[in-house]
Scaffold this motif. Sequence first.
Motif, mmCIF file in Angstrom:
data_model
loop_
_atom_site.group_PDB
_atom_site.id
_atom_site.type_symbol
_atom_site.label_atom_id
_atom_site.label_comp_id
_atom_site.label_asym_id
_atom_site.label_seq_id
_atom_site.Cartn_x
_atom_site.Cartn_y
_atom_site.Cartn_z
ATOM 1 N N LEU A 198 -4.491 90.954 66.912
ATOM 2 C CA LEU A 198 -5.746 91.270 67.582
ATOM 3 C C LEU A 198 -5.901 92.778 67.739
ATOM 4 C CD1 LEU A 198 -8.293 90.354 69.087
ATOM 5 C CD2 LEU A 198 -6.916 90.169 71.164
ATOM 6 N N LEU A 199 -4.808 93.484 67.985
ATOM 7 C CA LEU A 199 -4.868 94.935 68.150
ATOM 8 C C LEU A 199 -5.303 95.636 66.866
ATOM 9 C CD1 LEU A 199 -1.599 95.703 70.165
ATOM 10 C CD2 LEU A 199 -3.929 95.601 71.059
ATOM 11 N N ILE A 200 -4.872 95.115 65.721
ATOM 12 C CA ILE A 200 -5.098 95.835 64.464
ATOM 13 C C ILE A 200 -6.217 95.246 63.625
ATOM 14 C CG2 ILE A 200 -2.700 96.621 64.400
ATOM 15 C CD1 ILE A 200 -2.073 94.478 62.376
ATOM 16 N N SER A 201 -6.867 94.168 64.113
ATOM 17 C CA SER A 201 -7.973 93.602 63.341
ATOM 18 C C SER A 201 -9.158 94.564 63.349
ATOM 19 C CB SER A 201 -8.388 92.251 63.917
ATOM 20 O OG SER A 201 -8.895 92.400 65.230
ATOM 21 N N GLN A 202 -10.083 94.358 62.402
ATOM 22 C CA GLN A 202 -11.266 95.225 62.286
ATOM 23 C C GLN A 202 -10.876 96.696 62.231
ATOM 24 O OE1 GLN A 202 -14.802 94.179 62.079
ATOM 25 N NE2 GLN A 202 -13.551 92.480 61.352
ATOM 26 N N ASN A 203 -9.930 96.984 61.334
ATOM 27 C CA ASN A 203 -9.498 98.364 61.104
ATOM 28 C C ASN A 203 -8.902 99.013 62.350
ATOM 29 O OD1 ASN A 203 -9.173 100.331 59.095
ATOM 30 N ND2 ASN A 203 -10.961 101.466 59.775
ATOM 31 N N GLY A 204 -8.201 98.202 63.147
ATOM 32 C CA GLY A 204 -7.499 98.735 64.314
ATOM 33 C C GLY A 204 -8.410 99.155 65.437
ATOM 34 N N GLU A 205 -9.555 98.491 65.585
ATOM 35 C CA GLU A 205 -10.553 98.905 66.574
ATOM 36 C C GLU A 205 -9.996 98.899 68.006
ATOM 37 O OE1 GLU A 205 -14.373 96.689 66.781
ATOM 38 O OE2 GLU A 205 -15.093 98.388 65.621
ATOM 39 N N ASP A 258 -7.416 117.732 75.621
ATOM 40 C CA ASP A 258 -8.599 118.251 74.947
ATOM 41 C C ASP A 258 -8.610 117.742 73.507
ATOM 42 O OD1 ASP A 258 -7.172 120.149 73.131
ATOM 43 O OD2 ASP A 258 -6.656 121.131 75.015
ATOM 44 N N PRO A 259 -9.759 117.812 72.814
ATOM 45 C CA PRO A 259 -9.868 117.254 71.461
ATOM 46 C C PRO A 259 -8.805 117.749 70.494
ATOM 47 C CG PRO A 259 -12.040 117.805 72.299
ATOM 48 C CD PRO A 259 -11.055 118.324 73.305
ATOM 49 N N GLU A 260 -8.379 118.998 70.620
ATOM 50 C CA GLU A 260 -7.385 119.545 69.705
ATOM 51 C C GLU A 260 -5.982 119.009 69.970
ATOM 52 O OE1 GLU A 260 -8.024 121.406 67.063
ATOM 53 O OE2 GLU A 260 -10.136 121.157 67.559
ATOM 54 N N SER A 261 -5.767 118.381 71.126
ATOM 55 C CA SER A 261 -4.435 117.887 71.484
ATOM 56 C C SER A 261 -4.332 116.374 71.485
ATOM 57 C CB SER A 261 -4.042 118.411 72.877
ATOM 58 O OG SER A 261 -4.068 119.815 72.925
ATOM 59 N N GLN A 262 -5.414 115.676 71.139
ATOM 60 C CA GLN A 262 -5.401 114.226 71.232
ATOM 61 C C GLN A 262 -4.477 113.560 70.221
ATOM 62 O OE1 GLN A 262 -9.453 112.827 71.195
ATOM 63 N NE2 GLN A 262 -9.927 113.746 73.171
ATOM 64 N N ASP A 263 -4.076 114.294 69.171
ATOM 65 C CA ASP A 263 -3.144 113.715 68.211
ATOM 66 C C ASP A 263 -1.704 113.754 68.727
ATOM 67 O OD1 ASP A 263 -2.873 116.432 68.087
ATOM 68 O OD2 ASP A 263 -2.935 116.574 65.902
ATOM 69 N N GLN A 264 -1.498 114.197 69.967
ATOM 70 C CA GLN A 264 -0.157 114.179 70.553
ATOM 71 C C GLN A 264 0.198 112.817 71.138
ATOM 72 O OE1 GLN A 264 0.354 117.453 73.293
ATOM 73 N NE2 GLN A 264 -0.454 118.954 71.850
ATOM 74 N N VAL A 265 -0.725 111.871 71.067
ATOM 75 C CA VAL A 265 -0.479 110.498 71.498
ATOM 76 C C VAL A 265 -0.854 109.562 70.355
ATOM 77 C CG1 VAL A 265 -1.108 108.675 73.117
ATOM 78 C CG2 VAL A 265 -0.894 111.026 73.928
ATOM 79 N N THR A 266 0.063 108.711 69.913
ATOM 80 C CA THR A 266 -0.231 107.775 68.836
ATOM 81 C C THR A 266 0.196 106.367 69.244
ATOM 82 O OG1 THR A 266 1.920 108.125 67.752
ATOM 83 C CG2 THR A 266 0.104 109.539 67.068
ATOM 84 N N PHE A 267 -0.638 105.397 68.898
ATOM 85 C CA PHE A 267 -0.350 103.984 69.129
ATOM 86 C C PHE A 267 -0.206 103.291 67.776
ATOM 87 C CE2 PHE A 267 -2.262 103.056 73.599
ATOM 88 C CZ PHE A 267 -1.642 104.186 74.106
ATOM 89 N N ASP A 268 0.737 102.356 67.674
ATOM 90 C CA ASP A 268 0.909 101.610 66.427
ATOM 91 C C ASP A 268 1.348 100.190 66.724
ATOM 92 O OD1 ASP A 268 0.906 101.062 63.745
ATOM 93 O OD2 ASP A 268 2.506 102.457 63.214
ATOM 94 N N ALA A 269 1.087 99.291 65.765
ATOM 95 C CA ALA A 269 1.506 97.893 65.854
ATOM 96 C C ALA A 269 1.670 97.352 64.440
ATOM 97 C CB ALA A 269 0.467 97.065 66.616
ATOM 98 N N ARG A 322 3.215 98.454 62.023
ATOM 99 C CA ARG A 322 3.122 99.561 61.063
ATOM 100 C C ARG A 322 1.700 99.794 60.563
ATOM 101 N NH1 ARG A 322 7.215 102.123 59.453
ATOM 102 N NH2 ARG A 322 6.199 102.786 57.520
ATOM 103 N N PHE A 323 0.707 99.342 61.331
ATOM 104 C CA PHE A 323 -0.683 99.561 60.939
ATOM 105 C C PHE A 323 -0.988 101.049 60.795
ATOM 106 C CE2 PHE A 323 -4.926 100.762 62.415
ATOM 107 C CZ PHE A 323 -5.723 100.117 61.488
ATOM 108 N N ARG A 324 -0.612 101.847 61.799
ATOM 109 C CA ARG A 324 -0.909 103.277 61.769
ATOM 110 C C ARG A 324 -0.102 103.978 60.687
ATOM 111 N NH1 ARG A 324 -2.887 106.000 65.749
ATOM 112 N NH2 ARG A 324 -4.601 104.543 65.546
#
Length: 202
Positions: free
Chosen positions: A70-77, A93-104, A106-108
């Motif tokens: 369910l987490l990764i259906s519809q392109n990981g919505e 801030d927008p430039e730092s948001q890639d410092q947090v990543t979620f995965d399930a 190995r979708f990401r």
Amino acid sequence: MQDVAQAAQTIGQFLQTVLSSTGLRVKFRVSLRSAKVSPTNGSTNGGSHSPAEAGPRTLHVEFSGPDTPLLISQNGELLNALEHLATKILRLDPESQDQVTFDADRFRANRDRRLRDSASAAIQQVRATGQPYAFPAMNARERRMLHLMLAESGLPTASSGEGAGRYVVLYPAGADASGYSTISQPSRPRDASHIRQAFRHR
């Protein structure tokens, strides 16, 4: 993100609240990683490739359990929505948001690999045709990754669009992005009804 331990605790509390209120049958683990950006094919250094460069350290959340589809259906919505909320709670801030990543499941990780493949194919296409190439809309983390991947080619890039519809455009060598009319991105239907339906009967 100055206090990583505090940020990890905040994310954990947020996810515990989400899971207890929605009934999602998943577990999560928060860990600290060093992001790496691998160069793509099509670099201008005679075909040689530099090793992957270490990027900023990131908080990585890995989900597991029977509801991960369910987490990764519809392109990981839903996965992307949770990640976005986490960055807002941490006030990144927008430039730092890639410092947090979620995965399930190995979708990401698989999506990042496909992103590298797409970048490589786009570089070849733009060089062959002399025409700009617009990528689909993606979040700030993926746009930042894509800009770094494409930078290896020496071709200019720019972001276009607003909000969730923001996307990256790759231009031919020597091109001035302002000299082009707006480059349209590929359309992708967005239908979250399946997510609403999944929670409705819980």
